[in-house]
Design a protein around this motif. Structure first.
Motif, PDB file in Angstrom:
ATOM      1  N   ASN A 143      45.277  28.423 -47.688  1.00 21.65           N
ATOM      2  CA  ASN A 143      44.144  29.028 -47.982  1.00 21.65           C
ATOM      3  C   ASN A 143      42.965  28.236 -48.107  1.00 21.65           C
ATOM      4  N   ASP A 193      25.470  43.355 -46.122  1.00 21.61           N
ATOM      5  CA  ASP A 193      25.971  44.596 -45.419  1.00 21.61           C
ATOM      6  C   ASP A 193      24.600  44.722 -44.254  1.00 21.61           C
ATOM      7  N   ARG A 236      30.932  35.004 -40.647  1.00 24.82           N
ATOM      8  CA  ARG A 236      31.826  35.925 -40.398  1.00 24.82           C
ATOM      9  C   ARG A 236      32.825  35.769 -39.345  1.00 24.82           C
ATOM     10  N   ASP A 270      37.767  34.749 -42.728  1.00 25.70           N
ATOM     11  CA  ASP A 270      38.529  35.858 -42.521  1.00 25.70           C
ATOM     12  C   ASP A 270      37.791  36.984 -43.436  1.00 25.70           C
ATOM     13  N   ARG A 271      37.310  36.470 -44.419  1.00 33.44           N
ATOM     14  CA  ARG A 271      36.731  37.580 -45.471  1.00 33.44           C
ATOM     15  C   ARG A 271      35.344  36.859 -45.978  1.00 33.44           C
ATOM     16  N   VAL A 272      34.148  37.701 -45.958  1.00 35.94           N
ATOM     17  CA  VAL A 272      32.990  37.455 -46.494  1.00 35.94           C
ATOM     18  C   VAL A 272      32.394  38.387 -47.288  1.00 35.94           C
ATOM     19  N   GLU A 273      32.274  38.001 -48.537  1.00 44.55           N
ATOM     20  CA  GLU A 273      31.797  39.017 -49.493  1.00 44.55           C
ATOM     21  C   GLU A 273      30.461  38.341 -50.438  1.00 44.55           C
ATOM     22  N   GLU A 275      31.277  34.634 -51.280  1.00 47.15           N
ATOM     23  CA  GLU A 275      32.712  34.338 -51.389  1.00 47.15           C
ATOM     24  C   GLU A 275      33.148  34.587 -50.000  1.00 47.15           C
ATOM     25  N   MET A 276      33.853  33.403 -49.711  1.00 46.48           N
ATOM     26  CA  MET A 276      34.384  33.565 -48.318  1.00 46.48           C
ATOM     27  C   MET A 276      35.898  32.737 -48.262  1.00 46.48           C
ATOM     28  N   ARG A 277      36.687  33.521 -47.413  1.00 38.77           N
ATOM     29  CA  ARG A 277      38.039  33.256 -47.396  1.00 38.77           C
ATOM     30  C   ARG A 277      38.559  33.218 -46.013  1.00 38.77           C
ATOM     31  N   LYS A 278      39.651  32.139 -45.965  1.00 37.70           N
ATOM     32  CA  LYS A 278      40.250  32.122 -44.587  1.00 37.70           C
ATOM     33  C   LYS A 278      41.687  31.705 -44.977  1.00 37.70           C
ATOM     34  N   LYS A 279      42.769  32.336 -44.274  1.00 36.05           N
ATOM     35  CA  LYS A 279      43.940  32.050 -44.382  1.00 36.05           C
ATOM     36  C   LYS A 279      44.168  30.782 -43.242  1.00 36.05           C
TER      37      LYS A 279
END
Lengths: 112, 142
Positions: free
Chosen positions: B80, B95, B118, B122-125, B136-140
């Motif tokens: 991750n 948004d 984006r 995978d996820r951007v909040e 906060e940004m996540r990538k698998k």
């Protein structure tokens, strides 16, 4: 921003000589575009061979230059996109908008 | 073996620091135990994510005060990648930022930075708290 311009049979070639084109220096390139188009440049080739990194601000300035050129019935073409730069054009689909060439010579040839 | 990397950087809210932030991301990725080609691609992507996120914090989250500070935290494992960019500005509505209008030949500038984030993660909040805000940004990775 370190840039160099050359004239080649009526076509201006602008070499961007920084390894990054990002939010920190893109406004300087925008000013250079304004200077060139404001002083009569119509057709411009922007060579990005030394640019190894571009962000959305850098892309935005190239789009702005493209619009400037189009507004006065001129052109802005690109040459020598490095790997990261090319992938950013593809990600944002701007590769469909710009005429992109492997070399400056190819870009110049397209005008003949 | 635990290969977790957790890096926190604090720097003045100015775009002249983008280069060093990108370099730190690059060095962190080089520590990953994966093929060189994968590392190089991820390194390029992380450099873009860090740049877009930091610029967003400086320009759009109200951190344009040159005395203001940006904090970046990069958490990287073989599975991750998590990037958090903290700002203390007024914040913005993630948004409410539309994707760039591709129907106008991709010429619309608005939203291109967030679209890139984006696309690469995978996820951007964007989370607002009383203490401050965090993108906060996540990538698998695996």
């Amino acid at each position: 921003m370190d840039v160099k311009t050359e004239q080649n049979e009526g076509i201006t070639v602008l070499f961007v000589r920084d390894d990054r084109l990002d939010a920190n220096n893109s406004e300087e390139l925008k000013a250079e575009f304004h200077r060139l188009f404001g002083s009569g440049t119509k057709d411009l080739v922007v060579d990005l061979s030394e640019v190894l990194f571009i962000d959305s601000s850098g892309l935005g300035v190239l789009v702005s230059g493209y619009k400037n050129a189009s507004a006065q019935h001129g052109t802005l073409k690109l040459s020598n996109l490095q790997l990261q730069v090319k992938s950013m054009f593809e990600l944002t689909r701007l590769h469909r908008v710009f005429d992109i060439f492997s070399t400056v010579e190819d870009a110049l040839q397209s005008y003949t | 073996m635990n290969n977790n990397i957790d890096i926190a950087i604090t720097f003045p809210a100015h775009t002249r620091h983008l280069r060093v932030v990108g370099r730190i991301g690059h060095m962190a990725v080089q520590e990953l135990d994966c093929p060189e080609e994968v590392r190089n691609t991820l390194s390029d992507q992380l450099a873009v994510v860090l740049t877009e996120g930091v610029v967003n914090a400086i320009k759009h989250a109200g951190c344009s005060d040159p005395n203001g500070k940006i904090q970046v935290r990069i958490t990287l494992t073989n599975d991750n990648l998590v990037v958090r960019i903290y700002d203390t500005g007024v914040g913005f509505d993630l948004d409410g930022i539309p994707d760039p209008c591709f129907t106008s030949c991709g010429m619309e500038d608005k939203g291109r930075g967030i679209f890139i984030l984006r696309s690469l993660m995978d996820r951007v909040e964007y989370i607002r708290t009383e203490e401050g805000n965090v993108l906060e940004m996540r990538k698998k990775l695996a």
